[in-house]
Design an enzyme around this catalytic site. Structure first.
Site, PDB file in Angstrom:
ATOM      1  N   TYR A   1       0.842  -1.202   0.000  1.00  0.00           N
ATOM      2  CA  TYR A   1       0.000   0.000   0.000  1.00  0.00           C
ATOM      3  C   TYR A   1       0.875   1.250   0.000  1.00  0.00           C
ATOM      4  O   TYR A   1       1.966   1.262   0.582  1.00  0.00           O
ATOM      5  CB  TYR A   1      -0.868   0.042   1.261  1.00  0.00           C
TER       6      TYR A   1
ATOM      7  N   GLN B 287     -10.499   5.214  -1.071  1.00  0.00           N
ATOM      8  CA  GLN B 287     -10.802   3.786  -1.035  1.00  0.00           C
ATOM      9  C   GLN B 287      -9.482   3.010  -0.944  1.00  0.00           C
ATOM     10  O   GLN B 287      -8.643   3.048  -1.846  1.00  0.00           O
ATOM     11  CB  GLN B 287     -11.623   3.303  -2.226  1.00  0.00           C
ATOM     12  N   VAL B 288      -9.319   2.349   0.185  1.00  0.00           N
ATOM     13  CA  VAL B 288      -8.092   1.603   0.419  1.00  0.00           C
ATOM     14  C   VAL B 288      -7.886   0.601  -0.718  1.00  0.00           C
ATOM     15  O   VAL B 288      -8.834  -0.035  -1.190  1.00  0.00           O
ATOM     16  CB  VAL B 288      -8.146   0.881   1.786  1.00  0.00           C
ATOM     17  N   HIS B 289      -6.653   0.490  -1.204  1.00  0.00           N
ATOM     18  CA  HIS B 289      -6.372  -0.424  -2.314  1.00  0.00           C
ATOM     19  C   HIS B 289      -4.967  -1.000  -2.192  1.00  0.00           C
ATOM     20  O   HIS B 289      -4.021  -0.303  -1.854  1.00  0.00           O
ATOM     21  CB  HIS B 289      -6.558   0.269  -3.666  1.00  0.00           C
ATOM     22  N   LEU B 290      -4.882  -2.274  -2.470  1.00  0.00           N
ATOM     23  CA  LEU B 290      -3.628  -3.018  -2.395  1.00  0.00           C
ATOM     24  C   LEU B 290      -3.023  -3.127  -3.789  1.00  0.00           C
ATOM     25  O   LEU B 290      -3.670  -3.621  -4.715  1.00  0.00           O
ATOM     26  CB  LEU B 290      -3.885  -4.411  -1.813  1.00  0.00           C
TER      27      LEU B 290
END
Length: 288
Positions: free
Chosen positions: A196, A204-207
């Site tokens: 991350y 919006q959390v994103h990997l």
């Protein structure tokens, strides 16, 4: 307020989804309209008014062989990145409904353009995998041959919003990332990392799942490089461990300064003066 630098050209083309107008004239989608100094550009239903101020062209034309549209595109991206750290650091105490109708504390405020991931993840054309918990999409501006984003359906603004109760979800995101690598046709010849950005530019959390060749025309500047090759890029397993141990993810003070570090090869640590020189050097590390 002066207009952002990418509008130094004397026309504007409307490409996005939100209504835009110049003074009282609405600009239709995919339409290009000439602008004059002093006119007002209204973005997103007139929520964001800007007064146009053109600055002198010091390039002697249109920036060499580049077209005005190409210059505008590059300037937009640079401007977006310059705002990313500021946008990510702004906080507000608001609650937003997630996809299940529950309220989740939103600890960060992002600029309007940063909501693009939420649109992309809902687009079937962008999706390469999905289940009941997550969706995987291709990065629109991949920084390597393979670059995917794993996003949860649940609305979670960024790393700072993650808590201990999200552990299972984050572990699932990691498992899906590993599956993406395993099914990749070049998995045996290329290395991958999953992680991350400590200070994300997009809500919006994103990997990130990214191959380590970094062979991509979208990798254009030092910020791009350092965001994936320094501690600015937080390993997925480290994030999981933080949540299990501390119940939250801690971003070290001064992390944004890592984007300013000199360009160094992530494999041999050789320092290179420019992005073109770095890219040429990286070819020596590609599998033969």
């Amino acid at each position: 307020m002066s207009l952002c630098p990418w509008l130094i050209v004397h026309s504007i083309e409307y490409l996005g989804l939100n209504p835009t107008s110049i003074d009282s004239v609405v600009v239709g989608k995919d339409s290009e309209v000439k602008m004059k100094a002093g006119q007002k550009l209204h973005i997103v239903n007139q929520l964001y008014p800007y007064t146009v101020q053109f600055k002198e062209d010091t390039t002697g034309g249109h920036g060499g062989n580049k077209t005005p549209r190409e210059m505008a595109s590059e300037e937009r991206e640079s401007h977006r990145e310059a705002l990313s750290v500021k946008a990510a650091k702004q906080t507000e105490n608001t609650s937003v409904p997630d996809s299940l109708g529950e309220n989740i504390k939103n600890t960060e405020s992002f600029a309007p353009w940063s909501q693009g991931l939420k649109t992309s993840m809902q687009d079937p054309k962008m999706q390469v995998y999905k289940d009941d918990k997550v969706v995987v999409i291709k990065d629109k501006y991949p920084k390597a041959r393979y670059h995917w984003l794993v996003l949860p359906w649940q609305t979670i603004s960024s790393l700072k919003a993650l808590r201990e109760e999200h552990c299972d979800l984050v572990k699932h995101m990691h498992q899906v990332a590993e599956q993406m690598v395993q099914q990749c046709p070049d998995a045996t010849s290329l290395r991958f990392r999953t992680g991350y950005h400590a200070i994300p530019s997009m809500s919006q959390v994103h990997l990130h799942v990214i191959s380590q060749d970094f062979d991509s025309p979208s990798l254009k500047n030092k910020k791009h490089w350092n965001s994936f090759t320094t501690d600015y890029f937080m390993d997925s397993q480290d994030v999981i461990q933080m949540l299990e141990t501390d119940g939250k993810v801690t971003v070290k003070e001064g992390t944004s300064e890592l984007l300013k570090l000199p360009l160094r090869c992530h494999i041999c640590r050789k320092e290179l003066p420019t992005i073109p020189a770095l890219k040429e050097h990286l070819k020596s590390h590609l599998p033969r």
